[in-house]
Design a protein around this motif. Structure first.
Motif, PDB file in Angstrom:
ATOM      1  N   LEU A  96      12.548  -1.289 -13.310  1.00 45.20           N
ATOM      2  CA  LEU A  96      13.518  -1.893 -12.395  1.00 45.20           C
ATOM      3  C   LEU A  96      13.716  -3.355 -12.770  1.00 45.20           C
ATOM      4  CD1 LEU A  96      11.998  -0.481  -9.090  1.00 45.20           C
ATOM      5  CD2 LEU A  96      13.979   0.402 -10.308  1.00 45.20           C
ATOM      6  N   HIS A  97      14.846  -3.889 -12.362  1.00 42.63           N
ATOM      7  CA  HIS A  97      15.142  -5.312 -12.568  1.00 42.63           C
ATOM      8  C   HIS A  97      15.476  -5.925 -11.206  1.00 42.63           C
ATOM      9  CE1 HIS A  97      15.097  -4.851 -16.891  1.00 42.63           C
ATOM     10  NE2 HIS A  97      15.800  -3.753 -16.728  1.00 42.63           N
ATOM     11  N   PRO A  98      14.450  -6.274 -10.432  1.00 45.21           N
ATOM     12  CA  PRO A  98      14.702  -6.814  -9.090  1.00 45.21           C
ATOM     13  C   PRO A  98      15.367  -8.190  -9.139  1.00 45.21           C
ATOM     14  CG  PRO A  98      12.349  -6.789  -9.579  1.00 45.21           C
ATOM     15  CD  PRO A  98      13.036  -6.172 -10.731  1.00 45.21           C
ATOM     16  N   GLU A  99      16.169  -8.455  -8.127  1.00 49.89           N
ATOM     17  CA  GLU A  99      16.883  -9.727  -8.057  1.00 49.89           C
ATOM     18  C   GLU A  99      16.031 -10.850  -7.478  1.00 49.89           C
ATOM     19  OE1 GLU A  99      20.618  -9.311  -6.111  1.00 49.89           O
ATOM     20  OE2 GLU A  99      21.181  -7.577  -7.326  1.00 49.89           O
ATOM     21  N   MET A 100      15.001 -10.490  -6.727  1.00 48.62           N
ATOM     22  CA  MET A 100      14.101 -11.483  -6.148  1.00 48.62           C
ATOM     23  C   MET A 100      12.675 -10.976  -6.246  1.00 48.62           C
ATOM     24  SD  MET A 100      15.187 -10.972  -2.129  1.00 48.62           S
ATOM     25  CE  MET A 100      16.613 -11.959  -2.409  1.00 48.62           C
ATOM     26  N   ARG A 101      11.750 -11.799  -5.790  1.00 50.43           N
ATOM     27  CA  ARG A 101      10.341 -11.436  -5.866  1.00 50.43           C
ATOM     28  C   ARG A 101      10.104 -10.096  -5.177  1.00 50.43           C
ATOM     29  NH1 ARG A 101       5.432 -14.759  -3.105  1.00 50.43           N
ATOM     30  NH2 ARG A 101       3.751 -13.517  -3.990  1.00 50.43           N
ATOM     31  N   PRO A 102       9.541  -9.107  -5.901  1.00 47.96           N
ATOM     32  CA  PRO A 102       9.399  -7.772  -5.318  1.00 47.96           C
ATOM     33  C   PRO A 102       8.239  -7.650  -4.339  1.00 47.96           C
ATOM     34  CG  PRO A 102       8.688  -7.753  -7.604  1.00 47.96           C
ATOM     35  CD  PRO A 102       9.190  -9.127  -7.314  1.00 47.96           C
ATOM     36  N   VAL A 103       8.494  -6.862  -3.306  1.00 50.09           N
ATOM     37  CA  VAL A 103       7.472  -6.492  -2.327  1.00 50.09           C
ATOM     38  C   VAL A 103       7.444  -4.960  -2.311  1.00 50.09           C
ATOM     39  CG1 VAL A 103       6.748  -6.597   0.077  1.00 50.09           C
ATOM     40  CG2 VAL A 103       7.938  -8.544  -0.950  1.00 50.09           C
ATOM     41  N   ILE A 104       6.259  -4.406  -2.536  1.00 46.51           N
ATOM     42  CA  ILE A 104       6.130  -2.955  -2.603  1.00 46.51           C
ATOM     43  C   ILE A 104       5.203  -2.482  -1.494  1.00 46.51           C
ATOM     44  CG2 ILE A 104       5.281  -1.027  -3.996  1.00 46.51           C
ATOM     45  CD1 ILE A 104       6.135  -2.548  -6.452  1.00 46.51           C
ATOM     46  N   TYR A 105       5.680  -1.471  -0.764  1.00 47.40           N
ATOM     47  CA  TYR A 105       4.851  -0.830   0.255  1.00 47.40           C
ATOM     48  C   TYR A 105       4.552   0.582  -0.229  1.00 47.40           C
ATOM     49  CZ  TYR A 105       2.977   0.692   4.671  1.00 47.40           C
ATOM     50  OH  TYR A 105       2.140   1.171   5.645  1.00 47.40           O
ATOM     51  N   VAL A 106       3.264   0.846  -0.518  1.00 45.06           N
ATOM     52  CA  VAL A 106       2.852   2.160  -1.007  1.00 45.06           C
ATOM     53  C   VAL A 106       2.439   3.005   0.197  1.00 45.06           C
ATOM     54  CG1 VAL A 106       1.251   3.412  -2.500  1.00 45.06           C
ATOM     55  CG2 VAL A 106       2.083   1.150  -3.188  1.00 45.06           C
ATOM     56  N   PHE A 107       3.107   4.141   0.386  1.00 42.49           N
ATOM     57  CA  PHE A 107       2.789   5.034   1.503  1.00 42.49           C
ATOM     58  C   PHE A 107       1.593   5.922   1.186  1.00 42.49           C
ATOM     59  CE2 PHE A 107       7.333   4.173   2.074  1.00 42.49           C
ATOM     60  CZ  PHE A 107       7.294   3.633   3.347  1.00 42.49           C
ATOM     61  N   ASN A 108       1.600   6.535  -0.005  1.00 45.28           N
ATOM     62  CA  ASN A 108       0.451   7.338  -0.413  1.00 45.28           C
ATOM     63  C   ASN A 108       0.341   7.322  -1.930  1.00 45.28           C
ATOM     64  OD1 ASN A 108       2.465   9.029  -1.261  1.00 45.28           O
ATOM     65  ND2 ASN A 108       1.979  10.702   0.123  1.00 45.28           N
ATOM     66  N   GLY A 109      -0.867   7.497  -2.430  1.00 47.62           N
ATOM     67  CA  GLY A 109      -1.115   7.500  -3.867  1.00 47.62           C
ATOM     68  C   GLY A 109      -1.375   6.106  -4.401  1.00 47.62           C
ATOM     69  N   GLN A 110      -1.396   6.018  -5.709  1.00 47.55           N
ATOM     70  CA  GLN A 110      -1.581   4.740  -6.405  1.00 47.55           C
ATOM     71  C   GLN A 110      -0.453   4.538  -7.403  1.00 47.55           C
ATOM     72  OE1 GLN A 110      -5.458   4.855  -8.199  1.00 47.55           O
ATOM     73  NE2 GLN A 110      -6.439   4.047  -6.367  1.00 47.55           N
ATOM     74  N   VAL A 111      -0.053   3.285  -7.572  1.00 46.21           N
ATOM     75  CA  VAL A 111       1.044   2.944  -8.479  1.00 46.21           C
ATOM     76  C   VAL A 111       0.543   1.913  -9.481  1.00 46.21           C
ATOM     77  CG1 VAL A 111       3.360   1.962  -8.650  1.00 46.21           C
ATOM     78  CG2 VAL A 111       2.755   3.367  -6.674  1.00 46.21           C
ATOM     79  N   ASN A 112       0.696   2.212 -10.762  1.00 40.53           N
ATOM     80  CA  ASN A 112       0.418   1.230 -11.815  1.00 40.53           C
ATOM     81  C   ASN A 112       1.670   0.395 -12.007  1.00 40.53           C
ATOM     82  OD1 ASN A 112      -2.141   2.371 -12.352  1.00 40.53           O
ATOM     83  ND2 ASN A 112      -1.201   3.902 -13.683  1.00 40.53           N
ATOM     84  N   TYR A 113       1.489  -0.916 -12.122  1.00 46.50           N
ATOM     85  CA  TYR A 113       2.671  -1.769 -12.269  1.00 46.50           C
ATOM     86  C   TYR A 113       2.458  -2.801 -13.363  1.00 46.50           C
ATOM     87  CZ  TYR A 113       0.512  -5.882 -10.165  1.00 46.50           C
ATOM     88  OH  TYR A 113      -0.288  -6.973  -9.930  1.00 46.50           O
ATOM     89  N   THR A 114       3.556  -3.224 -13.944  1.00 43.39           N
ATOM     90  CA  THR A 114       3.619  -4.372 -14.841  1.00 43.39           C
ATOM     91  C   THR A 114       4.832  -5.177 -14.410  1.00 43.39           C
ATOM     92  OG1 THR A 114       2.671  -3.098 -16.652  1.00 43.39           O
ATOM     93  CG2 THR A 114       3.794  -5.139 -17.231  1.00 43.39           C
ATOM     94  N   TYR A 115       4.588  -6.430 -14.047  1.00 38.83           N
ATOM     95  CA  TYR A 115       5.666  -7.300 -13.568  1.00 38.83           C
ATOM     96  C   TYR A 115       5.786  -8.488 -14.505  1.00 38.83           C
ATOM     97  CZ  TYR A 115       8.246 -10.518 -10.577  1.00 38.83           C
ATOM     98  OH  TYR A 115       9.175 -11.395 -10.084  1.00 38.83           O
ATOM     99  N   GLU A 116       6.982  -8.711 -15.026  1.00 45.06           N
ATOM    100  CA  GLU A 116       7.246  -9.841 -15.905  1.00 45.06           C
ATOM    101  C   GLU A 116       8.453 -10.604 -15.372  1.00 45.06           C
ATOM    102  OE1 GLU A 116       7.898  -8.163 -19.740  1.00 45.06           O
ATOM    103  OE2 GLU A 116       5.772  -7.750 -20.070  1.00 45.06           O
ATOM    104  N   ALA A 117       8.332 -11.913 -15.365  1.00 46.01           N
ATOM    105  CA  ALA A 117       9.444 -12.765 -14.931  1.00 46.01           C
ATOM    106  C   ALA A 117       9.616 -13.885 -15.950  1.00 46.01           C
ATOM    107  CB  ALA A 117       9.175 -13.340 -13.552  1.00 46.01           C
ATOM    108  N   ARG A 118      10.849 -14.104 -16.344  1.00 43.08           N
ATOM    109  CA  ARG A 118      11.175 -15.197 -17.251  1.00 43.08           C
ATOM    110  C   ARG A 118      12.156 -16.117 -16.528  1.00 43.08           C
ATOM    111  NH1 ARG A 118       9.669 -11.321 -20.468  1.00 43.08           N
ATOM    112  NH2 ARG A 118       8.949 -11.592 -22.578  1.00 43.08           N
ATOM    113  N   ALA A 119      12.006 -17.411 -16.794  1.00 44.60           N
ATOM    114  CA  ALA A 119      12.858 -18.385 -16.120  1.00 44.60           C
ATOM    115  C   ALA A 119      13.147 -19.553 -17.058  1.00 44.60           C
ATOM    116  CB  ALA A 119      12.183 -18.881 -14.844  1.00 44.60           C
ATOM    117  N   ILE A 120      14.032 -20.414 -16.613  1.00 46.40           N
ATOM    118  CA  ILE A 120      14.419 -21.596 -17.373  1.00 46.40           C
ATOM    119  C   ILE A 120      14.061 -22.839 -16.554  1.00 46.40           C
ATOM    120  CG2 ILE A 120      16.354 -22.862 -18.372  1.00 46.40           C
ATOM    121  CD1 ILE A 120      17.779 -20.172 -18.662  1.00 46.40           C
TER     122      ILE A 120
END
Length: 158
Positions: A96-120
């Motif tokens: 995904l390419h979120p427009e702002m800082r992501p907030v994730i609510y996990v209902f069940n299970g586990q989620v592996n994530y990699t978050y990268e942000a680049r800025a100027i």
């Protein structure tokens, strides 16, 4: 008739032109840009998770964010401001390419994530305020020197 060389012999005119040149150089330095980046990864369990670094997200401009999520079996929501997107991942991954800082609510299970942000970042942009003041003073001093020069030319001193 006076020449430019004669006009530049006046101290006010010379100082004003030097200030204008300095203001131009300082304002050009404000365009220098530096690329910044932030990345994090891990496993998200059930509950609410704020990804990213708050300082990084608010300090720099023009973010380019990439969020990669994978899971064997999980249901979660991605919150983006007032919008909420629901997902279910079963032995899959998504980018995904979120427009702002992501907030994730996990209902069940586990989620592996990699978050990268680049800025100027423009570290010298703050000096453009000083360059603007220097430009105004340089214009006034050049104008005063030029009027003094014209007055001397009219009176025949030059």
């Amino acid at each position: 008739m006076g020449t430019l060389r004669d006009a530049m012999s006046y101290p006010l005119m010379r100082a004003g032109m030097i200030m204008l040149l300095l203001a131009l150089l300082i304002s050009a330095a404000g365009f220098y840009r530096v690329d910044k980046s932030y990345s994090s990864s891990g496993i998200l369990g059930e509950g609410m998770h704020y990804l990213g670094d708050d300082k990084f997200e608010t300090e720099y401009l023009y973010h380019n964010r990439t969020l990669t999520l994978s899971s064997t079996n999980a249901t979660f929501s991605l919150l983006q401001g007032t919008e909420m997107y629901n997902y279910t991942l079963v032995n899959g991954s998504m980018t995904l390419h979120p427009e702002m800082r992501p907030v994730i609510y996990v209902f069940n299970g586990q989620v592996n994530y990699t978050y990268e942000a680049r800025a100027i970042d423009y570290p010298y942009a703050v000096y453009s305020i000083g360059a603007f003041v220097l430009m105004l003073v340089g214009i006034v001093m050049s104008f005063l020197g030029y009027t003094q020069f014209l007055r001397d030319v009219k009176e025949g001193k030059k």
